[in-house]
Design an enzyme around this catalytic site. Structure first.
Site, short mmCIF file in Angstrom:
data_model
loop_
_atom_site.label_atom_id
_atom_site.label_comp_id
_atom_site.label_asym_id
_atom_site.label_seq_id
_atom_site.Cartn_x
_atom_site.Cartn_y
_atom_site.Cartn_z
CB CYS A 113 -0.96 0.00 1.19
SG CYS A 113 -2.18 -1.31 1.07
CG HIS A 252 -3.07 3.59 2.44
ND1 HIS A 252 -3.61 3.26 1.22
CD2 HIS A 252 -3.14 2.46 3.21
CE1 HIS A 252 -4.00 1.99 1.25
NE2 HIS A 252 -3.72 1.49 2.44
CG ASN A 282 -6.75 -0.45 1.48
OD1 ASN A 282 -6.04 -0.06 0.56
ND2 ASN A 282 -6.26 -0.91 2.63
#
Ligand code: UT7
Length: 331
Positions: A113, A252, A282
């Site tokens: 990520c 994020h 996500n």
């Protein structure tokens, strides 16, 4: 003389049209819309149709970023993903070829990520070294291909999507110039986010679920807040800013509660914390550029805003950097 800097020149995103709502997941797993919204802030996420891979999403996002930068050619393509088209070769060369970019260097970066932050550091390095004057950086993820549809602890979280940025050589004092990129990792906690099988350590699944994404969510949560706040403070200081100077936090999008805790930790009011997690979930390394592309389109971020970028994820790996938002063409 001002140093040769890496400057944001264009941004673009693409989401597959398919939408999976919380009600869709509620219909097949022991979860509820209420739990998902309360614990994650997610309302829906996008998902590809069968047969669509990371390169397909990346090509769409890159085309939009190139248009935003008013460019048809770049000198390098860097692609970040946890879901490459295939284990080998890298996905970036296929994207470069399909965009008609010719024999440019093209390679993948694997930092889960945090991929986009690592990719920004790589792009800065390519520019600083004189290897490239224009870099196309794209995060593209098809998490629906690695998330276990029967695992409620991860199936509710992830979405598919891609977003790209064009970076060009410029000077450190112009809008869009990246500040120093702060990066870090801690492999001692590598098992907190993993796919056990499919690599050289363990090629085939030894137990059910071994070939799917696995995450120790609550432990990851704690690391995420600590590491992103630490990296953010370092990046802000390295840029010569104070935290009070930050107009927008682009972090994020893993969990709305993480965003709340991070904003509070950094002393930033909620109106300065950008968020699109409710609509996209996500999206891994596509998360930060997707957030920025959408915010640029809807006015959530505007020219002159001082923006702090940060990400955290598997590795563990994390990063942060800063830029003053430039005037960009809409994508
Ligand atoms: O992108 C990379 C970085 N990733 C992250 O930063 C993610 C960080 N972690 C998180 O966002 C959160 O930890 C999750 C959203 C993954 C989980 O939320 P949590 O509040 O930490 O829940 P938990 O894992 O501590 O589980 C609490 C309870 C458990 O039940 P028991 O053992 O208390 O009976 C879980 O089984 O919630 C249960 N649970 C669910 N219940 C309904 C877990 N997932 C679900 C679900 N629906 N989807």
């Amino acid at each position: 003389m001002t140093r040769r800097a890496c400057v944001l020149a264009g941004i673009g995103a693409w989401l597959p049209p398919g939408v999976v709502t919380n009600a869709d997941i509620e219909a097949r797993l022991a979860t509820s819309d209420e739990w998902i919204r309360r614990r994650t802030g997610i309302r829906q996420r996008h998902a590809v149709q069968d047969g669509m891979a990371a390169s397909d999403l990346a090509v769409e996002a890159c085309a939009r970023a190139l248009k935003s930068a008013e460019l048809s050619q770049v000198d390098a393509v860097v692609l970040t993903t946890s879901t490459p088209d295939r284990p080998l070769p890298a996905t970036a060369p296929a994207v470069a070829a399909r965009l008609g970019l010719g024999p440019v260097p093209a390679f993948d970066v694997s930092a889960v990520c945090s991929g986009f932050l690592y990719g920004l550091a790589v792009a800065s390095g390519l520019v600083a070294a004189g290897t490239a004057d224009r870099v196309l950086l794209v995060g593209s993820e098809v998490y629906s291909s690695i998330v276990d549809p029967l695992d409620r602890s991860t199936a509710v979280l992830f979405g598919d999507g891609a977003a790209a940025a064009v970076l060009r050589a410029g000077s450190a004092d112009e809008p869009g110039a990246l500040g120093p990129v702060v990066l870090g990792s801690d492999g001692d906690f590598g098992d907190l986010i993993r796919i056990p099988a499919g690599g050289s350590r363990q090629r085939a699944p030894a137990a059910p679920g071994d070939d799917y994404f696995q995450m120790a969510g609550s432990e990851v949560f704690r690391h995420a807040v600590n590491r992103m706040s630490e990296a953010s403070r370092q990046a802000v200081a390295a840029a010569g800013w104070r935290l009070a100077d930050v107009d927008r936090l682009a972090a994020h999008q893993a969990n709305a509660r993480i965003l709340g805790a991070l904003g509070a930790e950094l002393g930033l009011p909620p109106c300065r914390v950008l968020s699109n997690i409710d609509a996209v979930g996500n999206t891994g390394s596509a998360s930060v550029p997707l957030l920025l592309a959408q915010a640029a389109a809807d006015g959530g971020v505007a020219p002159g805003h001082r923006v702090l970028l940060t990400a955290f994820g598997g590795g563990l790996a994390w990063g942060a950097t800063t830029l003053t938002w430039p005037a960009l063409l809409p994508c």
